[in-house]
Design a protein around this motif. Sequence first.
Motif, PDB file in Angstrom:
ATOM      1  N   VAL A 149       0.829  -1.212   0.000  1.00 49.78           N
ATOM      2  CA  VAL A 149       0.000   0.000   0.000  1.00 49.78           C
ATOM      3  C   VAL A 149       0.861   1.258   0.000  1.00 49.78           C
ATOM      4  O   VAL A 149       1.855   1.362   0.727  1.00 49.78           O
ATOM      5  N   ASP A 150       0.455   2.238  -0.815  1.00 54.45           N
ATOM      6  CA  ASP A 150       1.045   3.575  -0.807  1.00 54.45           C
ATOM      7  C   ASP A 150       0.452   4.336   0.376  1.00 54.45           C
ATOM      8  O   ASP A 150      -0.745   4.654   0.389  1.00 54.45           O
ATOM      9  N   ARG A 151       1.249   4.641   1.376  1.00 50.99           N
ATOM     10  CA  ARG A 151       0.780   5.282   2.608  1.00 50.99           C
ATOM     11  C   ARG A 151       0.115   6.627   2.355  1.00 50.99           C
ATOM     12  O   ARG A 151      -0.684   7.098   3.173  1.00 50.99           O
ATOM     13  N   GLU A 152       0.433   7.264   1.238  1.00 50.27           N
ATOM     14  CA  GLU A 152      -0.095   8.593   0.950  1.00 50.27           C
ATOM     15  C   GLU A 152      -1.338   8.561   0.077  1.00 50.27           C
ATOM     16  O   GLU A 152      -1.840   9.617  -0.321  1.00 50.27           O
ATOM     17  N   ARG A 153      -1.827   7.353  -0.232  1.00 55.60           N
ATOM     18  CA  ARG A 153      -3.038   7.255  -1.071  1.00 55.60           C
ATOM     19  C   ARG A 153      -4.066   6.353  -0.378  1.00 55.60           C
ATOM     20  O   ARG A 153      -4.334   5.231  -0.801  1.00 55.60           O
ATOM     21  N   ILE A 154      -4.616   6.878   0.704  1.00 56.00           N
ATOM     22  CA  ILE A 154      -5.625   6.168   1.472  1.00 56.00           C
ATOM     23  C   ILE A 154      -6.952   6.901   1.303  1.00 56.00           C
ATOM     24  O   ILE A 154      -7.046   8.118   1.530  1.00 56.00           O
TER      25      ILE A 154
END
Length: 240
Positions: A149-154
């Motif tokens: 998971v991209d931490r900045e795209r939640i």
Amino acid sequence: LQILAAAGLLPMPEKTPLDPQIFGKIDRPDYTIEKVLLETMPGFYLGGNLYRPKGKGTGLPAIASPHGHWTYGRLEHAALGSIPARAINFARQGYVVFTYDMVGWNDTVQTPHAFGAKPEEQLWSFGPLGLQLWDSIRVIDFLQSLPEVDRERIGMTGASGGGTQTFLAYAVDDRIKFAAPVNMISSIMQGGSPCENAPSLRAGVNNMEIGAMMAPRPMIMVSATGDWTRNTPTVEYPAV
């Protein structure tokens, strides 16, 4: 601060280890489903399902997806709405999706949904609204911990009671980068469940103002002609 105080989350509780348990994988051609337990507070477990796309690599966007007051909670699969179909659709598009229980639903039954609703219990300043808001915050922690998971795209989306959970969560947690609170931002109805109301939550404010707290992050407002969001195009949307 008003939301956190009303929810009984001011000061914020300590973030203890989630110790996620992930098990029971179901393997499909283009996605997988797993069962998850998260220890969001010491001794309290939140149940959910993790939907992951196959063959999409890493750096994937993720979606936290709470359900509303459906009979079968996160497992509801009916003509009016299907939580699993929503999550499968997102997973096939390349999102990692976590659908999770409201308090008192499915696997999260250590306390009933309406705990803290009696006037004398409200003196505790902690009820289902606060616990569910805390669960949502910890779900973001969980999603950010997943290696793909991209931490900045939640993102976050839910309908009805899940819509309330969505706009309360993004109001207090700026890690949520995009949102879709479905059928809940209304000027004429503020939520009918103890998990959507708490003493002082809306003192001087309403759902439109809480909904607007997503700005300047992107948000889509979804409405329906047959419920309290029927005026969204002419009232709530312009106000937000």
